[in-house]
Design a protein around this motif. Sequence first.
Motif, mmCIF file in Angstrom:
data_model
loop_
_atom_site.group_PDB
_atom_site.id
_atom_site.type_symbol
_atom_site.label_atom_id
_atom_site.label_comp_id
_atom_site.label_asym_id
_atom_site.label_seq_id
_atom_site.Cartn_x
_atom_site.Cartn_y
_atom_site.Cartn_z
ATOM 1 N N LEU A 25 0.831 -1.209 0.000
ATOM 2 C CA LEU A 25 0.000 0.000 0.000
ATOM 3 C C LEU A 25 0.866 1.259 0.000
ATOM 4 O O LEU A 25 0.546 2.236 -0.697
ATOM 5 N N ALA A 26 1.949 1.244 0.754
ATOM 6 C CA ALA A 26 2.858 2.391 0.770
ATOM 7 C C ALA A 26 3.455 2.627 -0.624
ATOM 8 O O ALA A 26 3.589 3.776 -1.065
ATOM 9 N N LEU A 36 -5.801 0.833 -3.865
ATOM 10 C CA LEU A 36 -5.466 -0.579 -4.041
ATOM 11 C C LEU A 36 -6.109 -1.466 -2.986
ATOM 12 O O LEU A 36 -6.347 -1.043 -1.862
ATOM 13 N N THR A 37 -6.317 -2.718 -3.376
ATOM 14 C CA THR A 37 -6.650 -3.794 -2.457
ATOM 15 C C THR A 37 -5.522 -4.809 -2.548
ATOM 16 O O THR A 37 -5.087 -5.160 -3.648
ATOM 17 N N LYS A 52 -8.124 -3.118 2.050
ATOM 18 C CA LYS A 52 -8.691 -2.396 0.912
ATOM 19 C C LYS A 52 -8.648 -0.912 1.247
ATOM 20 O O LYS A 52 -9.205 -0.496 2.263
ATOM 21 N N GLU A 53 -7.949 -0.143 0.416
ATOM 22 C CA GLU A 53 -7.881 1.294 0.656
ATOM 23 C C GLU A 53 -9.239 1.948 0.415
ATOM 24 O O GLU A 53 -10.049 1.440 -0.368
ATOM 25 N N ASP A 54 -9.450 3.050 1.080
ATOM 26 C CA ASP A 54 -10.651 3.838 0.831
ATOM 27 C C ASP A 54 -10.691 4.206 -0.647
ATOM 28 O O ASP A 54 -9.671 4.542 -1.244
ATOM 29 N N PRO A 61 -11.498 -6.566 -3.960
ATOM 30 C CA PRO A 61 -11.028 -7.685 -3.128
ATOM 31 C C PRO A 61 -11.093 -9.039 -3.855
ATOM 32 O O PRO A 61 -10.169 -9.837 -3.767
ATOM 33 N N ALA A 62 -12.173 -9.287 -4.580
ATOM 34 C CA ALA A 62 -12.310 -10.551 -5.301
ATOM 35 C C ALA A 62 -11.283 -10.663 -6.425
ATOM 36 O O ALA A 62 -10.725 -11.739 -6.669
#
Length: 154
Positions: A25-26, A36-37, A52-54, A61-62
């Motif tokens: 994520l970073a 991103l997820t 899961k990012e806002d 996710p799927a």
Amino acid sequence: MPNQPIGFQHGITLNQARQVVDAALAEGRRLGLAPLTVVVLDAAGQLKAMLKEDGCSLLRPAIAQGKAFGAMGLGFGGRELARRAQAMQGFMNAFSDLAGGSAVPVPGGVLVRSSDGTIFGAVGVSGDASDKDELAAVAGIEAAGLVADTGDSA
């Protein structure tokens, strides 16, 4: 008698999975990617971690899990799966059917290996273009001290 089951080998640890997710994520933020997820599967193909990012859309996710699941299902990183999807459509259709439609054969699904090559699990990232998702996955895996296998030779 131990307080917990012994003998189970799940590959990637919870601590490593957390490192992967946080670093992926970073990296996405550093690169300015869309939200991103990140999904981490263990060596048994079971969900170990997911964030899961806002701002992520409904199916991210799927999709992320499908990228990781596809890599685990055949033992190849997403780049090799994508090549095989082009070259062997009949086989990949059968693979998709056997996987219950859960395998997504594109970059962004990355096998997680130990330094000796043992598969510890897989990471799937979804949210931006697949090539960019893969960059975040690789950064996360490497930040945890593990080896990323995208399906391309190093």
